[in-house]
Design a protein around this motif. Structure first.
Motif, mmCIF file in Angstrom:
data_model
loop_
_atom_site.group_PDB
_atom_site.id
_atom_site.type_symbol
_atom_site.label_atom_id
_atom_site.label_comp_id
_atom_site.label_asym_id
_atom_site.label_seq_id
_atom_site.Cartn_x
_atom_site.Cartn_y
_atom_site.Cartn_z
ATOM 1 N N GLU A 169 -33.326 6.258 7.572
ATOM 2 C CA GLU A 169 -33.242 5.121 8.498
ATOM 3 C C GLU A 169 -32.265 4.074 7.993
ATOM 4 N N ALA A 170 -32.284 3.801 6.686
ATOM 5 C CA ALA A 170 -31.342 2.831 6.116
ATOM 6 C C ALA A 170 -29.900 3.307 6.306
ATOM 7 N N ALA A 171 -29.670 4.596 6.115
ATOM 8 C CA ALA A 171 -28.326 5.136 6.297
ATOM 9 C C ALA A 171 -27.882 5.038 7.753
ATOM 10 N N LEU A 172 -28.796 5.302 8.676
ATOM 11 C CA LEU A 172 -28.467 5.226 10.101
ATOM 12 C C LEU A 172 -28.193 3.788 10.532
ATOM 13 N N LEU A 173 -28.994 2.850 10.048
ATOM 14 C CA LEU A 173 -28.759 1.448 10.387
ATOM 15 C C LEU A 173 -27.440 0.960 9.782
ATOM 16 N N GLY A 174 -27.147 1.409 8.571
ATOM 17 C CA GLY A 174 -25.872 1.060 7.954
ATOM 18 C C GLY A 174 -24.695 1.601 8.745
ATOM 19 N N ALA A 175 -24.827 2.838 9.217
ATOM 20 C CA ALA A 175 -23.770 3.439 10.020
ATOM 21 C C ALA A 175 -23.605 2.697 11.345
ATOM 22 N N ALA A 176 -24.715 2.332 11.960
ATOM 23 C CA ALA A 176 -24.661 1.582 13.219
ATOM 24 C C ALA A 176 -23.964 0.236 13.004
ATOM 25 N N ALA A 177 -24.299 -0.436 11.912
ATOM 26 C CA ALA A 177 -23.673 -1.727 11.613
ATOM 27 C C ALA A 177 -22.167 -1.572 11.418
ATOM 28 N N GLU A 178 -21.755 -0.533 10.702
ATOM 29 C CA GLU A 178 -20.322 -0.295 10.487
ATOM 30 C C GLU A 178 -19.597 -0.090 11.816
ATOM 31 N N LEU A 179 -20.201 0.675 12.708
ATOM 32 C CA LEU A 179 -19.568 0.933 14.008
ATOM 33 C C LEU A 179 -19.475 -0.337 14.836
ATOM 34 N N VAL A 180 -20.511 -1.162 14.792
ATOM 35 C CA VAL A 180 -20.480 -2.431 15.531
ATOM 36 C C VAL A 180 -19.355 -3.315 15.003
ATOM 37 N N LEU A 182 -25.921 7.003 19.942
ATOM 38 C CA LEU A 182 -26.740 7.671 18.935
ATOM 39 C C LEU A 182 -25.965 8.799 18.257
ATOM 40 N N ALA A 183 -25.166 9.503 19.036
ATOM 41 C CA ALA A 183 -24.389 10.607 18.477
ATOM 42 C C ALA A 183 -23.383 10.109 17.442
ATOM 43 N N ARG A 184 -22.714 9.018 17.742
ATOM 44 C CA ARG A 184 -21.712 8.490 16.814
ATOM 45 C C ARG A 184 -22.363 7.940 15.548
ATOM 46 N N VAL A 185 -23.540 7.335 15.705
ATOM 47 C CA VAL A 185 -24.264 6.842 14.535
ATOM 48 C C VAL A 185 -24.648 8.011 13.630
ATOM 49 N N GLY A 186 -25.177 9.082 14.221
ATOM 50 C CA GLY A 186 -25.535 10.252 13.440
ATOM 51 C C GLY A 186 -24.335 10.853 12.728
ATOM 52 N N GLU A 187 -23.226 10.945 13.440
ATOM 53 C CA GLU A 187 -22.010 11.512 12.854
ATOM 54 C C GLU A 187 -21.531 10.664 11.679
ATOM 55 N N ARG A 188 -21.526 9.341 11.846
ATOM 56 C CA ARG A 188 -21.074 8.443 10.778
ATOM 57 C C ARG A 188 -21.976 8.544 9.545
ATOM 58 N N ALA A 189 -23.276 8.683 9.770
ATOM 59 C CA ALA A 189 -24.231 8.722 8.655
ATOM 60 C C ALA A 189 -24.386 10.114 8.064
ATOM 61 N N ALA A 228 -31.176 -5.463 14.512
ATOM 62 C CA ALA A 228 -31.302 -6.924 14.523
ATOM 63 C C ALA A 228 -32.370 -7.396 13.548
ATOM 64 N N ARG A 229 -33.489 -6.685 13.501
ATOM 65 C CA ARG A 229 -34.573 -7.060 12.591
ATOM 66 C C ARG A 229 -34.183 -6.811 11.131
ATOM 67 N N ALA A 230 -33.574 -5.654 10.881
ATOM 68 C CA ALA A 230 -33.220 -5.283 9.508
ATOM 69 C C ALA A 230 -32.218 -6.249 8.906
ATOM 70 N N THR A 231 -31.291 -6.746 9.722
ATOM 71 C CA THR A 231 -30.248 -7.620 9.190
ATOM 72 C C THR A 231 -30.788 -8.995 8.850
#
Length: 202
Positions: free
Chosen positions: A16-27, A37-44, A66-69
């Motif tokens: 989950e931490a890796a996925l949230l990190g990947a999502a943050a990078e993409l944002v 979701l597909a791009r987040v998975g690919e990045r992570a 939003a909560r994690a940050t």
């Protein structure tokens, strides 16, 4: 059995931490509209199925991001009682932390700014801002009760002003980091609120 469960939980938390990190990078790199979701998975380095298993939808992913940050952005406040001291430490710590803001926090500020025009983000950040303001109102009310904050201060108004100031400083830091000296600014901003709120300065 217990060890196996703990290990599985650790793996889940790590994923989950890796996925949230990947999502943050993409944002940060491409904005929220490019986030899938597909791009987040690919990045992570995970499958889309795992991303879906963890979050279910893009909306839930954004809520968790939003909560994690926000969690732990200003450390050391957990053991403090509500009041003027905790409020001033939060302000000082928040501005200071902006000097070394990481990708998760940059993503939060960008999403927060975008929430003004993005219907999928607005409910998430209304809730996050209200949670932040509620903590600040609690500090101001406690300070009024214990006599360290002037009795004529309105907690709700202070909360709105502090959130606006802190988030605004954060956005300016993102736009032009050289123009925002957080180490100098943290002292002046904290002292401003101390003078403004403190009964001893009334």
């Amino acid at each position: 059995m217990t060890t196996t469960r703990r290990t599985q939980q650790q793996r889940r938390d790590q994923a989950e931490a890796a996925l949230l990190g990947a999502a943050a990078e993409l944002v940060v790199e491409q904005g929220v509209r490019s986030l899938t979701l597909a791009r987040v998975g690919e990045r992570a380095g995970y499958s889309r199925g795992l991303v879906t298993h963890h979050f279910g939808s893009k909306q839930v992913l954004l809520e968790r991001l939003a909560r994690a940050t926000q969690t732990g952005f200003v450390p050391g406040l957990g053991g403090l009682s509500p009041g003027l001291d905790r409020l001033l430490r939060l302000i000082d710590g928040y501005v200071g932390a902006l000097g070394g803001v990481g990708v998760l926090n940059r993503a939060f500020l960008l999403l927060w700014a975008e929430a003004a025009t993005a219907s999928e983000l607005a409910p998430i950040f209304r809730e996050r801002d209200e949670a932040f303001r509620a903590d600040l109102r609690e500090d101001v009310a406690a300070g009024i009760d214990d006599g360290t904050i002037r009795p004529d201060v309105e907690p709700g108004e202070v909360a709105i002003a502090v959130v606006g100031q802190l988030r605004g400083i954060g956005l300016q830091r993102l736009l032009d980091s050289k123009a925002v000296d957080t180490e100098r600014l943290r002292r002046s901003v904290t002292e401003y609120w101390h003078r403004t709120l403190s009964r001893s300065h009334a």
